[in-house]
Design a protein around this motif. Structure first.
Motif, PDB file in Angstrom:
ATOM      1  N   HIS A   1       0.879  -1.164   0.000  1.00 23.41           N
ATOM      2  CA  HIS A   1       0.000   0.000   0.000  1.00 23.41           C
ATOM      3  C   HIS A   1       0.920   1.218   0.000  1.00 23.41           C
ATOM      4  N   GLN A   2       0.846   2.031  -1.039  1.00 24.62           N
ATOM      5  CA  GLN A   2       1.686   3.222  -1.071  1.00 24.62           C
ATOM      6  C   GLN A   2       1.035   4.314  -0.237  1.00 24.62           C
ATOM      7  N   CYS A   3       1.751   4.790   0.765  1.00 23.94           N
ATOM      8  CA  CYS A   3       1.243   5.836   1.644  1.00 23.94           C
ATOM      9  C   CYS A   3       1.414   7.194   0.960  1.00 23.94           C
ATOM     10  N   GLU A   4       0.457   8.068   1.207  1.00 24.80           N
ATOM     11  CA  GLU A   4       0.429   9.354   0.507  1.00 24.80           C
ATOM     12  C   GLU A   4       0.578  10.515   1.487  1.00 24.80           C
ATOM     13  N   PRO A   5       1.141  11.633   1.029  1.00 27.90           N
ATOM     14  CA  PRO A   5       1.214  12.820   1.897  1.00 27.90           C
ATOM     15  C   PRO A   5      -0.175  13.290   2.277  1.00 27.90           C
ATOM     16  N   ILE A   6      -0.358  13.688   3.517  1.00 21.52           N
ATOM     17  CA  ILE A   6      -1.627  14.266   3.927  1.00 21.52           C
ATOM     18  C   ILE A   6      -1.739  15.670   3.340  1.00 21.52           C
ATOM     19  N   LYS A   7      -2.953  16.202   3.314  1.00 24.85           N
ATOM     20  CA  LYS A   7      -3.183  17.477   2.652  1.00 24.85           C
ATOM     21  C   LYS A   7      -3.164  18.665   3.602  1.00 24.85           C
ATOM     22  N   ALA A   8      -2.780  18.428   4.842  1.00 22.27           N
ATOM     23  CA  ALA A   8      -2.702  19.535   5.798  1.00 22.27           C
ATOM     24  C   ALA A   8      -1.635  20.534   5.354  1.00 22.27           C
ATOM     25  N   GLN A   9      -1.893  21.820   5.629  1.00 22.34           N
ATOM     26  CA  GLN A   9      -0.968  22.861   5.202  1.00 22.34           C
ATOM     27  C   GLN A   9       0.384  22.741   5.901  1.00 22.34           C
ATOM     28  N   THR A  10       0.354  22.414   7.188  1.00 19.97           N
ATOM     29  CA  THR A  10       1.582  22.241   7.960  1.00 19.97           C
ATOM     30  C   THR A  10       1.641  20.816   8.479  1.00 19.97           C
ATOM     31  N   ARG A  11       2.729  20.082   8.165  1.00 16.84           N
ATOM     32  CA  ARG A  11       2.850  18.680   8.526  1.00 16.84           C
ATOM     33  C   ARG A  11       4.112  18.501   9.366  1.00 16.84           C
ATOM     34  N   ILE A  12       3.927  18.497  10.677  1.00 18.63           N
ATOM     35  CA  ILE A  12       5.070  18.396  11.590  1.00 18.63           C
ATOM     36  C   ILE A  12       4.986  17.145  12.450  1.00 18.63           C
ATOM     37  N   ALA A  13       3.848  16.914  13.112  1.00 20.30           N
ATOM     38  CA  ALA A  13       3.706  15.747  13.987  1.00 20.30           C
ATOM     39  C   ALA A  13       3.658  14.447  13.178  1.00 20.30           C
ATOM     40  N   TYR A  14       3.098  14.504  11.985  1.00 18.67           N
ATOM     41  CA  TYR A  14       3.051  13.379  11.062  1.00 18.67           C
ATOM     42  C   TYR A  14       2.798  13.959   9.679  1.00 18.67           C
ATOM     43  N   ASP A  15       3.075  13.176   8.640  1.00 18.00           N
ATOM     44  CA  ASP A  15       2.971  13.763   7.302  1.00 18.00           C
ATOM     45  C   ASP A  15       2.420  12.842   6.223  1.00 18.00           C
ATOM     46  N   VAL A  16       2.215  11.560   6.494  1.00 19.52           N
ATOM     47  CA  VAL A  16       1.650  10.668   5.482  1.00 19.52           C
ATOM     48  C   VAL A  16       0.544   9.820   6.087  1.00 19.52           C
ATOM     49  N   VAL A  17      -0.337   9.325   5.212  1.00 17.86           N
ATOM     50  CA  VAL A  17      -1.425   8.444   5.632  1.00 17.86           C
ATOM     51  C   VAL A  17      -1.339   7.157   4.830  1.00 17.86           C
ATOM     52  N   CYS A  18      -1.460   6.030   5.521  1.00 20.46           N
ATOM     53  CA  CYS A  18      -1.488   4.714   4.893  1.00 20.46           C
ATOM     54  C   CYS A  18      -2.899   4.164   5.063  1.00 20.46           C
ATOM     55  N   VAL A  19      -3.622   3.997   3.973  1.00 16.70           N
ATOM     56  CA  VAL A  19      -4.992   3.483   4.025  1.00 16.70           C
ATOM     57  C   VAL A  19      -4.945   1.972   3.828  1.00 16.70           C
ATOM     58  N   LEU A  20      -5.357   1.236   4.853  1.00 16.43           N
ATOM     59  CA  LEU A  20      -5.363  -0.221   4.801  1.00 16.43           C
ATOM     60  C   LEU A  20      -6.790  -0.676   4.515  1.00 16.43           C
ATOM     61  N   ASP A  21      -7.025  -1.118   3.295  1.00 14.42           N
ATOM     62  CA  ASP A  21      -8.350  -1.599   2.935  1.00 14.42           C
ATOM     63  C   ASP A  21      -8.264  -3.054   2.485  1.00 14.42           C
ATOM     64  N   ASP A  22      -9.423  -3.663   2.277  1.00 13.71           N
ATOM     65  CA  ASP A  22      -9.488  -5.065   1.864  1.00 13.71           C
ATOM     66  C   ASP A  22      -8.660  -5.960   2.787  1.00 13.71           C
ATOM     67  N   LEU A  23      -8.742  -5.710   4.088  1.00 14.68           N
ATOM     68  CA  LEU A  23      -7.996  -6.524   5.040  1.00 14.68           C
ATOM     69  C   LEU A  23      -8.578  -7.937   5.087  1.00 14.68           C
ATOM     70  N   PRO A  24      -7.727  -8.949   5.199  1.00 19.64           N
ATOM     71  CA  PRO A  24      -8.227 -10.330   5.189  1.00 19.64           C
ATOM     72  C   PRO A  24      -9.064 -10.642   6.425  1.00 19.64           C
ATOM     73  N   ALA A  25     -10.001 -11.564   6.250  1.00 14.02           N
ATOM     74  CA  ALA A  25     -10.870 -11.981   7.353  1.00 14.02           C
ATOM     75  C   ALA A  25     -10.144 -13.022   8.183  1.00 14.02           C
ATOM     76  N   LYS A  26      -9.265 -12.553   9.046  1.00 18.13           N
ATOM     77  CA  LYS A  26      -8.494 -13.443   9.906  1.00 18.13           C
ATOM     78  C   LYS A  26      -8.255 -12.767  11.244  1.00 18.13           C
ATOM     79  N   LYS A  27      -7.724 -13.512  12.183  1.00 19.31           N
ATOM     80  CA  LYS A  27      -7.564 -13.004  13.550  1.00 19.31           C
ATOM     81  C   LYS A  27      -6.548 -11.878  13.672  1.00 19.31           C
ATOM     82  N   SER A  28      -5.491 -11.907  12.854  1.00 15.95           N
ATOM     83  CA  SER A  28      -4.489 -10.854  12.961  1.00 15.95           C
ATOM     84  C   SER A  28      -3.731 -10.721  11.645  1.00 15.95           C
TER      85      SER A  28
END
Length: 246
Positions: free
Chosen positions: A190-217
């Motif tokens: 999953h390629q993580c993308e820069p967030i769109k906030a004007q100032t990014r100091i505490a964190y700067d990218v978002v990783c969207v995890l979708d289609d997660l498998p139906a399993k315990k972990s």
């Protein structure tokens, strides 16, 4: 190579949950900071300068982005019931921070089903500031144990202004990496993308995890790749309790 781990537990689909109330014997979450003059304080700060925590994963959450934190809930794993948890909220610009300890009530006697999605009281005095944060402008990280006990390797997902999801967002501090990828159980990246906030100091990218498998972990490996090509790796173990039965 730097390697850290978190245990993250969340519910992948949660339709039909109501607010937990102790009067009805349901699970409840209560503010549990040390009392000052007989009152339990809610700790939050609006800072003049950004404060960097150094955490790679700043948030693990599902959020409806049109508002601030009108409604905050958390999946409570059964192993957390009767214990405590720490809720950390930080803005992308690093100027807002809230760190508070909560206690989790005991589950009703004889209950064997997964606990509901209880409300987490969040009585901020800066609702106007939070409401202007926008999409990915706030990161929420909920970890097991008291906030003053130091770093915890076990966390759960925050649900903000919604109670169902098919994906989870990890808000990550790339520490100026050129690219960030997240791999779920050695699957496709999953390629993580820069967030769109004007100032990014505490964190700067978002990783969207979708289609997660139906399993315990699942194991999620986050790679932060520098311009030189050398990566830093952070391993995140996500426990999947599965949809709760209503």
């Amino acid at each position: 190579m730097i390697r850290t781990s978190l245990v993250l537990l969340f519910t992948a689909a949660l339709p039909g949950f109501g607010i937990a109330q102790s009067s009805s014997g349901m699970l409840e979450v209560r503010l549990a900071n040390e009392a000052i003059d007989g009152k339990i304080p809610f700790y939050e700060e609006l800072l003049d300068g950004a404060r960097i925590s150094g955490a790679v994963v700043a948030g693990v959450q599902v959020r409806e982005p049109a508002h601030g934190i009108a409604d905050l809930r958390a999946h409570i794993p059964t192993s957390w019931i009767g214990g405590e948890m720490c809720v950390r909220v930080v803005s992308a610009d690093g100027l807002y921070e809230a760190v508070n300890t909560y206690e989790i009530s005991q589950s009703p006697a004889g209950s064997e089903s997964p606990p509901p999605l209880p409300e987490v009281p969040f009585e901020s005095e800066y609702t106007d500031v939070l409401s202007e944060a926008g999409a990915n402008g706030l990161a929420i990280r909920i970890t097991r144990g008291r906030c003053d006990e130091g770093h915890s390797e076990e966390a759960t997902v925050a649900f903000v202004n919604m109670v169902s999801t098919s994906s989870v967002e990890l808000l990550v501090n790339s520490f100026r990496a050129a690219r960030v990828f997240a791999y779920v159980d050695d699957g496709a990246p999953h390629q993580c993308e820069p967030i769109k906030a004007q100032t990014r100091i505490a964190y700067d990218v978002v990783c969207v995890l979708d289609d997660l498998p139906a399993k315990k972990s699942v194991q999620v490996e986050i790679y932060r790749v520098r311009e030189s090509g050398s990566p830093d790796e952070d391993t995140v173990l996500i426990q999947l309790p599965g949809p709760s039965e209503s």
